[in-house]
Design a protein around this motif. Structure first.
Motif, PDB file in Angstrom:
ATOM      1  N   LEU A  14       0.757  -1.110   0.018  1.00  0.00           N
ATOM      2  CA  LEU A  14       0.082   0.016  -0.043  1.00  0.00           C
ATOM      3  C   LEU A  14       0.747   1.044   0.002  1.00  0.00           C
ATOM      4  O   LEU A  14       0.549   2.115  -0.705  1.00  0.00           O
ATOM      5  N   SER A  15       1.751   1.196   0.965  1.00  0.00           N
ATOM      6  CA  SER A  15       2.944   2.723   0.869  1.00  0.00           C
ATOM      7  C   SER A  15       3.528   2.525  -0.614  1.00  0.00           C
ATOM      8  O   SER A  15       3.318   3.701  -0.877  1.00  0.00           O
ATOM      9  N   ARG A  16       4.048   1.648  -1.248  1.00  0.00           N
ATOM     10  CA  ARG A  16       4.559   1.736  -2.500  1.00  0.00           C
ATOM     11  C   ARG A  16       3.302   2.160  -3.496  1.00  0.00           C
ATOM     12  O   ARG A  16       3.693   3.134  -4.071  1.00  0.00           O
ATOM     13  N   LEU A  17       2.052   1.630  -3.464  1.00  0.00           N
ATOM     14  CA  LEU A  17       0.966   2.278  -4.228  1.00  0.00           C
ATOM     15  C   LEU A  17       0.702   3.733  -4.049  1.00  0.00           C
ATOM     16  O   LEU A  17       0.423   4.521  -4.836  1.00  0.00           O
ATOM     17  N   TYR A  18       0.779   3.985  -2.742  1.00  0.00           N
ATOM     18  CA  TYR A  18       0.409   5.530  -2.472  1.00  0.00           C
ATOM     19  C   TYR A  18       1.528   6.313  -2.886  1.00  0.00           C
ATOM     20  O   TYR A  18       1.188   7.484  -3.570  1.00  0.00           O
ATOM     21  N   SER A  19       2.742   6.136  -2.755  1.00  0.00           N
ATOM     22  CA  SER A  19       3.868   6.888  -3.176  1.00  0.00           C
ATOM     23  C   SER A  19       3.827   7.008  -4.854  1.00  0.00           C
ATOM     24  O   SER A  19       4.064   8.069  -5.178  1.00  0.00           O
ATOM     25  N   THR A  20       3.449   5.872  -5.483  1.00  0.00           N
ATOM     26  CA  THR A  20       3.568   5.999  -6.900  1.00  0.00           C
ATOM     27  C   THR A  20       2.382   6.792  -7.343  1.00  0.00           C
ATOM     28  O   THR A  20       2.728   7.561  -8.077  1.00  0.00           O
ATOM     29  N   THR A  21       1.253   6.653  -6.733  1.00  0.00           N
ATOM     30  CA  THR A  21      -0.151   7.272  -7.471  1.00  0.00           C
ATOM     31  C   THR A  21       0.113   8.693  -7.228  1.00  0.00           C
ATOM     32  O   THR A  21      -0.218   9.401  -7.732  1.00  0.00           O
TER      33      THR A  21
END
Length: 191
Positions: A181-188
């Motif tokens: 989720l953290s990776r997805l949040y930072s990517t988005t």
């Protein structure tokens, strides 16, 4: 209860006199943060309309793993509907995520309102249809979308939830780890 009148009128007009009668079927309840509104094994006597607050509905499997079914916010209706309509025991838990206030409506009260007011029958049908459609979209998303797409859909559908719910619960709801989720949040957020 003025918020409830406005909420009903988003679907069907009602007079002040009709609302004065309708509101007699609702009972106000305050719920504290971390307090359970419903627990696995409870008899489900009411459905709830959220005046304020956020709730998390979840099921715990035989291995003790929690599976989040939904979050519910202000102006949402929720319950364990399977148990509510069959008047059986719940197999889900509903917990308050911050101090909240709900209006409770029993099944007999709901049925009486629907039989006395075609407007209310229409209102309840529209709300149930909308909830069923949202549930079906969620199931399809879980079955067919990758984590990034599920995250994007969630953020798009519920932007106001993202800041109010701890990330660990959002990750659980989406079926991903907290790290993913953290990776997805930072990517988005960079896009």
């Amino acid at each position: 209860m003025d918020g409830l009148k406005k909420h009903i009128e988003e679907i069907t007009p009602i007079t002040n006199e009709e609302f004065d009668y309708i509101k007699t079927f609702f009972k106000e309840k305050k719920v504290k943060k971390h307090q359970y509104l419903l627990q696995d094994g409870d008899k489900v006597t009411s459905e709830y309309w959220i005046v304020k607050g956020i709730f998390r509905a979840f099921h715990i499997d035989k291995d003790g793993k929690e599976h989040i079914l939904q979050f519910a916010l202000e102006n949402w209706w929720f319950s364990d509907y399977n148990a509510f309509f069959s008047q059986k025991e719940s197999n889900i838990n509903i917990v308050c995520m911050d101090d909240a206030e709900v209006l409770c409506l029993t099944l007999s009260g709901r049925e009486q309102l629907a039989s006395e007011f075609h407007k209310m029958e229409h209102f309840f049908r529209m709300k149930l249809t909308s909830g069923y459609s949202a549930q079906q979209r969620r199931i399809i998303s879980l079955l067919s979308n990758n984590p990034k797409k599920r995250y994007e859909e969630f953020a798009s559908l519920y932007p106001n939830i993202m800041q109010k719910i701890p990330k660990k619960y959002i990750a659980e709801y989406l079926g991903v780890s907290r790290e993913t989720l953290s990776r997805l949040y930072s990517t988005t957020s960079r896009d």
